[in-house]
Write an enzyme that holds these catalytic residues in place. Structure first.
Site, mmCIF file in Angstrom:
data_model
loop_
_atom_site.group_PDB
_atom_site.id
_atom_site.type_symbol
_atom_site.label_atom_id
_atom_site.label_comp_id
_atom_site.label_asym_id
_atom_site.label_seq_id
_atom_site.Cartn_x
_atom_site.Cartn_y
_atom_site.Cartn_z
ATOM 1 N N GLU A 56 0.812 -1.225 0.000
ATOM 2 C CA GLU A 56 0.000 0.000 0.000
ATOM 3 C C GLU A 56 0.843 1.273 0.000
ATOM 4 O O GLU A 56 0.706 2.148 0.850
ATOM 5 C CB GLU A 56 -0.960 -0.026 1.191
ATOM 6 C CG GLU A 56 -1.885 -1.227 1.167
ATOM 7 C CD GLU A 56 -2.750 -1.352 2.419
ATOM 8 O OE1 GLU A 56 -2.692 -0.449 3.284
ATOM 9 O OE2 GLU A 56 -3.476 -2.358 2.526
ATOM 10 N N GLU A 93 -6.073 -10.929 -0.946
ATOM 11 C CA GLU A 93 -6.811 -10.700 0.297
ATOM 12 C C GLU A 93 -8.314 -10.673 0.025
ATOM 13 O O GLU A 93 -9.028 -9.781 0.482
ATOM 14 C CB GLU A 93 -6.363 -9.384 0.956
ATOM 15 C CG GLU A 93 -4.882 -9.321 1.248
ATOM 16 C CD GLU A 93 -4.464 -8.055 1.978
ATOM 17 O OE1 GLU A 93 -5.340 -7.401 2.602
ATOM 18 O OE2 GLU A 93 -3.263 -7.713 1.938
#
Length: 352
Positions: A159, A264
């Protein structure tokens, strides 16, 4: 009357004897084989909660019987491994690696550099740029080196970009600059040259400014001969995910000829603005369609050599990170019973 009864019993005996001599009649029909996710055409698995791994036998059973690949949920993040300077806490990570290895599971390490998991002592570190680079090097070399040859792949950086495509202003970016991403991949490759290295992010299930920025980062690393082997598309998504967006995203990232990992995956049923208060049959079927759609596009659109697999972010709805709403986002309900979503994957993977 006694004669009638005698002949009746004799007839039954003869018929029974004749039937027992017939091999055709005594063949037991084969049991229908139960489908498992391990039979998917590419690795499918789950994230592993360390507490559940140690305390919940149902949780462990599903991991053993269903998963081909496992990812630690929190046990390998920096805040867990290095809560204070020079004092590593290895127990959760070691227990996870031992379990996965003993049961022949592929291990995906998660995650080396992530701003949210940076411990306070690192955030308060006062060294210059070179000292920060050395701190990162020592950490990555220590962690990746400890599990060299045991962990197949790593999320190296997590991220690093905002939704507008700019760099997220993390402590690593502030202290080192955008080159911190390059350093992280270099150090991970030095520590284990055989490990597959991934960049991982959310919001990449549709082609937007963030995805374009990630693509440019991949190009930059490739141009500098820095090892980057894959992209992790987190896909914490909702039942209204647009199929066209997902198709474009997969097409975009496959052009870089790197592994694609749905890393995820979970599918929530509502939003913060419009929460769902009851899990209905209608919602269950919508969720099933969504899981099926995502898996089918991945299977059909991503070239087989680039299909690194799908990781579901958790096992049971009872222990999802989305339980506060709740959102019922996973394949198993709170009692570890398979939901329609599970069978949506089965319809994609099961051989016809």
């Amino acid at each position: 009357m006694k004669k009638i009864l005698f002949f009746f019993l004799l007839s039954i005996t003869i018929l029974t004897s004749c039937r027992s001599d017939s091999s055709e009649d005594t063949v037991i029909p084969p049991t229908v084989k139960e489908f498992t996710l391990k039979e998917a055409p590419f690795p499918v698995g789950f994230t592993v909660n360390s507490t559940l791994l140690n305390q919940d036998s149902k949780f462990r059973k599903i991991l053993i019987e269903e998963a081909s690949t496992l990812t630690p949920e929190y046990g390998m993040k920096m805040r867990t491994l290095l809560p204070s300077k020079d004092k590593y806490y290895w127990k959760e990570a070691d227990d996870f690696v031992e379990f996965a290895t003993n049961h022949n599971k592929r291990i995906h390490g998660h995650t080396l550099i992530w701003h949210t998991s940076t411990p306070d002592w690192v955030n308060n570190f006062t060294g210059d740029r070179n000292a920060w680079i050395e701190l990162m090097k020592n950490y990555i070399h220590t962690v990746v080196g400890r599990y060299k040859g045991k962990i197949t792949s790593w999320d190296v950086v997590n991220e690093a970009f905002l939704e507008d495509g700019s760099y997220r202003p993390t402590i690593w970016h502030q202290k080192i600059g955008p080159e911190y991403i390059e350093f992280a991949f270099r150090f991970a490759h030095e520590a284990d040259p055989n490990a597959l290295l991934f960049y991982n992010d959310f919001g990449t299930d549709y082609l937007y400014k963030k995805s374009i920025a990630i693509g440019k980062m991949i190009e930059l690393l490739q141009s500098k001969k820095i090892a980057i082997h894959g992209i992790g598309l987190q896909m914490h998504t909702r039942i209204k995910l647009n199929e066209d967006y997902l198709t474009k995203a997969f097409t975009y990232f496959t052009k870089y000829n790197i592994l694609i990992h749905i890393s995820e995956l979970d599918i929530r049923l509502g939003t913060n603005a419009n929460p769902v208060h009851e899990f209905s049959e209608e919602l269950a079927m919508e969720q099933k369609k969504q899981y099926k759609m995502i898996a089918k596009i991945f299977k059909d659109l991503v070239p087989e050599k680039l299909q690194y697999g799908i990781t579901i972010w958790g096992v049971s709805d009872a222990h999802s990170w989305l339980t506060q709403l709740p959102e019922w986002p996973l394949l198993y309900d709170k009692d570890y019973q398979k939901k329609p979503a599970y069978y949506g994957l089965q319809e994609v993977f099961e051989k016809k």
